[in-house]
Design an enzyme around this catalytic site. Structure first.
Site, mmCIF file in Angstrom:
data_model
loop_
_atom_site.group_PDB
_atom_site.id
_atom_site.type_symbol
_atom_site.label_atom_id
_atom_site.label_comp_id
_atom_site.label_asym_id
_atom_site.label_seq_id
_atom_site.Cartn_x
_atom_site.Cartn_y
_atom_site.Cartn_z
ATOM 1 C CG ASP A 138 41.668 33.902 38.291
ATOM 2 O OD1 ASP A 138 40.678 34.325 38.906
ATOM 3 O OD2 ASP A 138 41.650 33.658 37.059
ATOM 4 C CG HIS A 157 35.256 33.941 43.664
ATOM 5 N ND1 HIS A 157 34.006 33.542 43.242
ATOM 6 C CD2 HIS A 157 35.672 34.880 42.789
ATOM 7 C CE1 HIS A 157 33.677 34.201 42.152
ATOM 8 N NE2 HIS A 157 34.662 35.030 41.859
ATOM 9 C CG ASN A 203 34.136 40.846 40.846
ATOM 10 O OD1 ASN A 203 34.337 42.002 41.186
ATOM 11 N ND2 ASN A 203 35.004 40.155 40.112
ATOM 12 C CG HIS A 243 38.962 38.159 42.449
ATOM 13 N ND1 HIS A 243 39.320 37.536 41.270
ATOM 14 C CD2 HIS A 243 37.605 38.168 42.459
ATOM 15 C CE1 HIS A 243 38.224 37.200 40.595
ATOM 16 N NE2 HIS A 243 37.171 37.569 41.295
ATOM 17 N N GLY A 288 30.230 41.930 38.101
ATOM 18 C CA GLY A 288 31.183 41.196 37.267
ATOM 19 C C GLY A 288 31.393 39.754 37.697
#
Ligand code: 5GP
Length: 113
Positions: free
Chosen positions: A29, A99, A86, A101, A92
């Site tokens: 990220d 994706h 998210n 995280h 968020g």
């Protein structure tokens, strides 16, 4: 809808890629929230998990399996890690390309904000 993540898949913009196969890509990220913060994305343009279909079931499983595999590669299996997806405005989500995280390398608070 094409996003910045499609450009990363196409190598049109750079990213620190840590894993790739036919179905997915994993890269750091750009704005890390933990010592390890990696995104695992499908190459297929699915905007968010809420818009996946039954045809995506194997792909969704592959993303989770890949996430734990990358966690192991990053040395997080013993200390632990968190996987986050998210979805939509209240979730968020800021990039409308599904994706996962992968966060780790420090103790993470709970509940999330
Ligand atoms: P979301 O908020 O949608 O769950 O997560 C999107 C993530 O993508 C954010 O953590 C953000 O820092 C990351 N991100 C946005 N643009 C880029 C980019 O161009 N490159 C990389 N590597 N990460 C990005």
């Amino acid at each position: 809808m094409s996003t910045i993540f499609s450009k990363i898949i196409a190598r049109e913009i750079p990213a620190r890629i840590v894993y790739e196969d036919d179905l997915c890509l994993a890269f750091h990220d750009v704005n890390p929230q933990a010592p390890v913060h990696i995104l695992i994305i499908p190459k297929k343009e699915i905007p968010r998990v809420a818009e996946s279909t039954s045809a995506d079931e194997l792909l969704l499983g592959h993303l989770l399996y890949t996430a734990q595999s990358v966690a192991k590669q990053e040395g997080l299996h013993e200390t632990g890690f968190r996987l986050v997806i998210n979805n939509g405005p209240d979730g968020g989500e800021t990039v409308p390309h599904l994706h996962v995280h992968l966060l780790g390398g420090r103790p993470l608070g709970w509940p999330p904000g």
